[in-house]
Design a protein around this motif. Sequence first.
Motif, PDB file in Angstrom:
ATOM      1  N   ARG A  13      -3.140  -4.394   7.580  1.00 36.61           N
ATOM      2  CA  ARG A  13      -1.704  -4.194   7.387  1.00 36.61           C
ATOM      3  C   ARG A  13      -1.480  -2.994   6.470  1.00 36.61           C
ATOM      4  NH1 ARG A  13      -1.979  -7.578  11.137  1.00 36.61           N
ATOM      5  NH2 ARG A  13      -0.468  -9.235  11.356  1.00 36.61           N
ATOM      6  N   VAL A  15       0.714   0.401   5.944  1.00 36.84           N
ATOM      7  CA  VAL A  15       1.934   1.109   6.316  1.00 36.84           C
ATOM      8  C   VAL A  15       2.146   2.197   5.278  1.00 36.84           C
ATOM      9  CG1 VAL A  15       4.418   0.930   6.691  1.00 36.84           C
ATOM     10  CG2 VAL A  15       2.936  -0.983   7.318  1.00 36.84           C
ATOM     11  N   GLU A  20      -4.504   0.984  -1.016  1.00 36.49           N
ATOM     12  CA  GLU A  20      -4.723  -0.308  -0.358  1.00 36.49           C
ATOM     13  C   GLU A  20      -5.556  -1.240  -1.245  1.00 36.49           C
ATOM     14  OE1 GLU A  20      -7.932   2.380   0.550  1.00 36.49           O
ATOM     15  OE2 GLU A  20      -5.860   2.603   1.175  1.00 36.49           O
ATOM     16  N   CYS A  37      -4.639  -4.143   3.128  1.00 33.60           N
ATOM     17  CA  CYS A  37      -3.184  -4.216   3.039  1.00 33.60           C
ATOM     18  C   CYS A  37      -2.757  -3.221   1.961  1.00 33.60           C
ATOM     19  CB  CYS A  37      -2.801  -5.648   2.662  1.00 33.60           C
ATOM     20  SG  CYS A  37      -1.059  -5.892   2.300  1.00 33.60           S
ATOM     21  N   ASN A  38      -1.539  -2.715   2.047  1.00 33.11           N
ATOM     22  CA  ASN A  38      -1.053  -1.866   0.963  1.00 33.11           C
ATOM     23  C   ASN A  38       0.356  -2.234   0.525  1.00 33.11           C
ATOM     24  OD1 ASN A  38       0.291  -0.758   3.161  1.00 33.11           O
ATOM     25  ND2 ASN A  38      -0.176   1.356   2.639  1.00 33.11           N
ATOM     26  N   SER A  39       0.724  -3.491   0.716  1.00 34.06           N
ATOM     27  CA  SER A  39       2.003  -3.972   0.204  1.00 34.06           C
ATOM     28  C   SER A  39       1.912  -4.092  -1.316  1.00 34.06           C
ATOM     29  CB  SER A  39       2.341  -5.337   0.795  1.00 34.06           C
ATOM     30  OG  SER A  39       3.473  -5.881   0.130  1.00 34.06           O
ATOM     31  N   GLU A  56       3.421 -12.628   6.596  1.00 36.15           N
ATOM     32  CA  GLU A  56       3.298 -11.184   6.824  1.00 36.15           C
ATOM     33  C   GLU A  56       3.602 -10.467   5.511  1.00 36.15           C
ATOM     34  OE1 GLU A  56       2.189  -8.185   9.062  1.00 36.15           O
ATOM     35  OE2 GLU A  56       2.549 -10.082  10.085  1.00 36.15           O
ATOM     36  N   VAL A  59       6.710  -4.948   3.435  1.00 35.91           N
ATOM     37  CA  VAL A  59       6.542  -3.501   3.445  1.00 35.91           C
ATOM     38  C   VAL A  59       7.534  -2.885   2.470  1.00 35.91           C
ATOM     39  CG1 VAL A  59       6.707  -1.424   4.881  1.00 35.91           C
ATOM     40  CG2 VAL A  59       5.775  -3.534   5.840  1.00 35.91           C
ATOM     41  N   GLN A  60       7.037  -1.982   1.608  1.00 37.26           N
ATOM     42  CA  GLN A  60       7.918  -1.308   0.666  1.00 37.26           C
ATOM     43  C   GLN A  60       8.949  -0.495   1.433  1.00 37.26           C
ATOM     44  OE1 GLN A  60       6.104   1.517  -1.997  1.00 37.26           O
ATOM     45  NE2 GLN A  60       7.689   1.178  -3.512  1.00 37.26           N
ATOM     46  N   ARG A  62      11.329  -2.034   3.094  1.00 35.33           N
ATOM     47  CA  ARG A  62      11.906  -3.012   4.034  1.00 35.33           C
ATOM     48  C   ARG A  62      11.967  -4.390   3.386  1.00 35.33           C
ATOM     49  NH1 ARG A  62       8.142  -1.392   9.074  1.00 35.33           N
ATOM     50  NH2 ARG A  62       8.790   0.770   9.249  1.00 35.33           N
ATOM     51  N   GLU A  63      12.201  -4.424   2.090  1.00 36.31           N
ATOM     52  CA  GLU A  63      12.253  -5.679   1.363  1.00 36.31           C
ATOM     53  C   GLU A  63      13.407  -6.542   1.871  1.00 36.31           C
ATOM     54  OE1 GLU A  63      12.227  -2.651  -0.005  1.00 36.31           O
ATOM     55  OE2 GLU A  63      10.662  -2.546  -1.526  1.00 36.31           O
TER      56      GLU A  63
END
Length: 70
Positions: A13, A15, A20, A37-39, A56, A59-60, A62-63
């Motif tokens: 994941r 984006v 990450e 992941c890199n959230s 899931e 995503v920074q 799209r909070e």
Amino acid sequence: MKREVITFDKTDRIVGTRPEHFHRSLDPSAKVKEWACNSPYCEDLGGLHPDDGGPEPIVQGREPWRGGGR
């Protein structure tokens, strides 16, 4: 210092270009054992992958609390 090249799978994941980190499922029956992941909002790095029923990553930019993801 030795440089290591990391390749990502389609189960990862990632984006954007944020740094990450890696999740490692603690459930022995999980299909995906480890993923990148890199959230910036991850708190549980030992939980299930979304394909195994885990949440899931957020995503920074799209909070959900800011009305993102529309």
